[in-house]
Motif scaffolding. Structure first.
Motif, PDB file in Angstrom:
ATOM      1  N   ILE A  76      39.884  29.376  79.129  1.00 47.80           N
ATOM      2  CA  ILE A  76      40.928  28.117  79.507  1.00 47.80           C
ATOM      3  C   ILE A  76      40.849  27.268  78.211  1.00 47.80           C
ATOM      4  N   ASP A  77      39.723  26.934  77.870  1.00 47.85           N
ATOM      5  CA  ASP A  77      39.408  26.065  76.639  1.00 47.85           C
ATOM      6  C   ASP A  77      39.874  26.693  75.521  1.00 47.85           C
ATOM      7  N   ARG A  78      39.647  28.145  75.354  1.00 48.40           N
ATOM      8  CA  ARG A  78      39.937  28.874  74.253  1.00 48.40           C
ATOM      9  C   ARG A  78      41.552  29.106  74.132  1.00 48.40           C
ATOM     10  N   PHE A  79      42.096  29.073  75.147  1.00 48.57           N
ATOM     11  CA  PHE A  79      43.517  29.205  75.422  1.00 48.57           C
ATOM     12  C   PHE A  79      44.244  28.066  74.808  1.00 48.57           C
ATOM     13  N   CYS A  80      43.743  26.712  75.257  1.00 41.25           N
ATOM     14  CA  CYS A  80      44.483  25.695  74.876  1.00 41.25           C
ATOM     15  C   CYS A  80      44.141  25.456  73.373  1.00 41.25           C
ATOM     16  N   ASP A  81      42.934  25.429  73.091  1.00 41.52           N
ATOM     17  CA  ASP A  81      42.642  25.272  71.610  1.00 41.52           C
ATOM     18  C   ASP A  81      43.386  26.182  70.672  1.00 41.52           C
ATOM     19  N   GLY A  82      43.506  27.258  71.089  1.00 42.37           N
ATOM     20  CA  GLY A  82      44.254  28.445  70.317  1.00 42.37           C
ATOM     21  C   GLY A  82      45.749  27.733  70.176  1.00 42.37           C
ATOM     22  N   TYR A  83      46.463  27.386  71.253  1.00 45.61           N
ATOM     23  CA  TYR A  83      47.894  27.046  71.187  1.00 45.61           C
ATOM     24  C   TYR A  83      47.807  25.548  70.328  1.00 45.61           C
ATOM     25  N   LEU A  84      46.941  24.741  70.474  1.00 43.25           N
ATOM     26  CA  LEU A  84      46.903  23.378  69.827  1.00 43.25           C
ATOM     27  C   LEU A  84      46.651  23.767  68.288  1.00 43.25           C
ATOM     28  N   GLY A  85      46.264  24.847  67.970  1.00 40.59           N
ATOM     29  CA  GLY A  85      45.746  25.229  66.478  1.00 40.59           C
ATOM     30  C   GLY A  85      46.798  26.036  66.070  1.00 40.59           C
ATOM     31  N   GLY A  86      48.075  26.198  66.622  1.00 46.14           N
ATOM     32  CA  GLY A  86      49.154  26.971  66.052  1.00 46.14           C
ATOM     33  C   GLY A  86      48.850  28.465  66.306  1.00 46.14           C
ATOM     34  N   MET A  87      48.155  28.774  67.265  1.00 48.19           N
ATOM     35  CA  MET A  87      47.949  30.241  67.281  1.00 48.19           C
ATOM     36  C   MET A  87      48.746  30.762  68.519  1.00 48.19           C
ATOM     37  N   THR A  88      48.593  32.081  68.755  1.00 44.75           N
ATOM     38  CA  THR A  88      49.200  32.791  70.030  1.00 44.75           C
ATOM     39  C   THR A  88      48.242  33.324  70.658  1.00 44.75           C
ATOM     40  N   PRO A  89      47.119  32.816  71.414  1.00 41.98           N
ATOM     41  CA  PRO A  89      46.043  33.481  72.036  1.00 41.98           C
ATOM     42  C   PRO A  89      46.389  34.324  73.208  1.00 41.98           C
ATOM     43  N   ASN A  90      45.596  35.456  73.183  1.00 41.35           N
ATOM     44  CA  ASN A  90      45.731  36.106  74.595  1.00 41.35           C
ATOM     45  C   ASN A  90      44.602  36.153  75.601  1.00 41.35           C
ATOM     46  N   PRO A  91      44.812  35.217  76.429  1.00 39.72           N
ATOM     47  CA  PRO A  91      43.615  34.786  77.482  1.00 39.72           C
ATOM     48  C   PRO A  91      42.979  35.989  78.329  1.00 39.72           C
ATOM     49  N   CYS A  92      43.983  37.078  78.503  1.00 35.74           N
ATOM     50  CA  CYS A  92      43.349  38.076  79.231  1.00 35.74           C
ATOM     51  C   CYS A  92      42.280  39.056  78.517  1.00 35.74           C
ATOM     52  N   VAL A  93      42.437  39.128  77.193  1.00 36.88           N
ATOM     53  CA  VAL A  93      41.512  39.843  76.233  1.00 36.88           C
ATOM     54  C   VAL A  93      40.004  38.890  76.293  1.00 36.88           C
ATOM     55  N   ASP A  94      40.349  37.375  76.238  1.00 40.38           N
ATOM     56  CA  ASP A  94      39.136  36.646  76.423  1.00 40.38           C
ATOM     57  C   ASP A  94      38.356  36.716  77.647  1.00 40.38           C
ATOM     58  N   CYS A  95      39.239  36.909  78.888  1.00 44.70           N
ATOM     59  CA  CYS A  95      38.987  37.142  80.149  1.00 44.70           C
ATOM     60  C   CYS A  95      37.916  38.418  80.296  1.00 44.70           C
ATOM     61  N   ASN A  96      38.488  39.359  80.045  1.00 46.00           N
ATOM     62  CA  ASN A  96      37.718  40.820  79.664  1.00 46.00           C
ATOM     63  C   ASN A  96      36.478  40.517  79.076  1.00 46.00           C
ATOM     64  N   ARG A  97      36.632  39.874  77.783  1.00 46.94           N
ATOM     65  CA  ARG A  97      35.387  40.135  76.726  1.00 46.94           C
ATOM     66  C   ARG A  97      34.168  38.962  77.320  1.00 46.94           C
ATOM     67  N   TYR A  98      34.711  37.866  77.738  1.00 48.36           N
ATOM     68  CA  TYR A  98      33.550  36.898  78.093  1.00 48.36           C
ATOM     69  C   TYR A  98      33.122  36.832  79.323  1.00 48.36           C
ATOM     70  N   VAL A  99      33.841  37.315  80.431  1.00 51.93           N
ATOM     71  CA  VAL A  99      33.989  37.143  81.908  1.00 51.93           C
ATOM     72  C   VAL A  99      33.731  38.660  82.483  1.00 51.93           C
ATOM     73  N   LYS A 100      34.525  39.267  82.389  1.00 47.65           N
ATOM     74  CA  LYS A 100      34.410  40.639  83.277  1.00 47.65           C
ATOM     75  C   LYS A 100      33.311  41.496  82.452  1.00 47.65           C
ATOM     76  N   PHE A 101      33.088  41.286  81.179  1.00 43.54           N
ATOM     77  CA  PHE A 101      32.232  42.182  80.704  1.00 43.54           C
ATOM     78  C   PHE A 101      30.860  41.433  80.138  1.00 43.54           C
ATOM     79  N   GLU A 102      30.935  40.346  79.146  1.00 44.93           N
ATOM     80  CA  GLU A 102      29.623  39.817  78.989  1.00 44.93           C
ATOM     81  C   GLU A 102      28.919  39.205  80.113  1.00 44.93           C
ATOM     82  N   ALA A 103      29.585  38.106  80.973  1.00 42.89           N
ATOM     83  CA  ALA A 103      28.945  37.611  81.975  1.00 42.89           C
ATOM     84  C   ALA A 103      28.393  38.702  82.883  1.00 42.89           C
ATOM     85  N   LEU A 104      29.275  39.527  83.232  1.00 46.55           N
ATOM     86  CA  LEU A 104      29.094  40.642  84.361  1.00 46.55           C
ATOM     87  C   LEU A 104      27.877  41.404  83.940  1.00 46.55           C
ATOM     88  N   GLN A 105      27.834  41.978  82.796  1.00 46.96           N
ATOM     89  CA  GLN A 105      26.671  42.796  82.160  1.00 46.96           C
ATOM     90  C   GLN A 105      25.811  41.857  82.269  1.00 46.96           C
TER      91      GLN A 105
END
Length: 353
Positions: A76-105
């Motif tokens: 969520i924080d990455r999503f908000c920071d990305g949009y505020l910085g003019g980016m177009t973030p993909n939170p589903c990738v971050d969820c996979n990366r940091y939650v479903k894989f990194e944290a779960l591993q």
């Protein structure tokens, strides 16, 4: 297990193959009010109950892990920071990366299990010649999710299982129906789970306390064409909703955050040929020793396009497409394939030409 049909059938397939399986549902929100639109999300109380019921029918234990702090910080924080910085973030990738894989591993290692398995439509293989684990496309081309998994490293892939990689979605639903799963016909999640109504800008305003200021809509020469109502309400490549009359449709070309200006142009002028990609992760190869002729996806729903990919430094790539592409949005991801195998991928930093 999200409570959907994919993770349910993945659990079934592993249990039937003789694995010692435990089903896990992740609690991602402190407040279930964030998930009122149950038909669109994968995080409601009903979804957790669906997962528990499936585990009961299969005969495997079911647990809920509380990952709310990780989800808030890394998604969520990455999503908000990305949009505020003019980016177009993909939170589903971050969820996979940091939650479903990194944290779960990390939790897997703590508990002494061998693998984490998910319901993603992707395949894992091992290349004897290179000595590397590979991430490959799922056989169902309509459901392939290898694009959102480009971040997986060798250690994670060694301890991953993708039971649905060789199956099609109709086959998965048929298996669920055959076993009487309550979610056999359950709708798929289409929207961002923490923004079920699709109003990203309002969510960011409420979350961060920011107030998006109106600004100028300009063409690439700087000519003022109109007024926008907040940069976060627009994405690169967007056509509808710009609100400027023109002889042909205008598209969002870029966002000037410092000047609070939305830059637009006609379709033929918004196409890009070269992009800079940062934070590249290499899977099939340890690095690119020389420019490689590959196929690259610059956003999730795009088919992979012919391109030359050159490594610049340790973690940067320059991608040159054989033909101009639309909507190469900073903050999105570019993923390079050799056939059905993911070679590398990273975050689009900016358009070069």
């Amino acid at each position: 297990m999200s409570g959907g049909v994919d993770s349910s059938v993945a659990t079934l397939a592993l249990a039937e193959a003789g694995f010692d399986v435990q089903g896990v549902t992740l609690k991602l929100f402190e407040n279930e009010d964030a998930c009122l639109a149950e038909s669109k999300t994968c995080c409601s109380l009903k979804d957790a109950e669906d997962a528990r019921q499936v585990c009961l029918e299969i005969g495997v234990p079911h647990y809920v892990f509380n990952f709310t702090k990780t989800f808030n910080r890394e998604v969520i924080d990455r999503f908000c920071d990305g949009y505020l910085g003019g980016m177009t973030p993909n939170p589903c990738v971050d969820c996979n990366r940091y939650v479903k894989f990194e944290a779960l591993q990390a939790r897997r290692r703590e508990l002494g299990f061998d693998y984490v398995a998910t319901g993603h439509y992707a395949r894992r293989g091992y290349n004897e010649r290179t000595g590397r684990y590979e991430l490959r496309c799922g056989v169902d081309g309509n459901k392939d999710q290898s694009y959102v998994l480009f971040h997986l490293d060798q250690d994670t892939l060694e301890h991953m299982l993708f039971p649905l990689g060789e199956l099609t979605k109709p086959q998965v639903r048929a298996m669920a129906a055959e076993h009487g799963f309550i979610n056999a016909d359950k709708r798929e999640s289409q929207d961002i789970c923490f923004v079920p109504d699709g109003d990203y800008a309002r969510f960011i305003e409420l979350r961060t306390g920011s107030r998006f200021e109106a600004g100028e809509i300009v063409d690439r020469s700087g000519t003022v064409l109109g007024t926008h109502d907040g940069l976060a309400r627009y994405t690169v490549g967007q056509r509808k909703g710009i609100g400027v009359a023109a002889p042909e449709p205008l598209y969002v070309y870029a966002k000037d955050v410092e000047g609070n200006r939305l830059i637009v142009d006609f379709d033929r002028n918004t196409l890009c040929t070269r992009i800079l990609v940062r934070d590249a992760n290499f899977i099939a190869r340890a690095r690119l020793e020389e420019p490689a002729a590959l196929r690259v996806k610059a956003h999730y729903r795009q088919a992979a396009r012919p391109a030359t990919v050159e490594q610049v430094g340790e973690t940067n790539l320059v991608v040159t497409f054989a033909e101009p592409q639309r909507a190469c949005a900073p903050g999105q991801f570019a993923v390079a394939y050799d056939g059905d195998t993911v070679v590398c991928g990273g975050t689009i930093e900016r358009v070069l030409a």
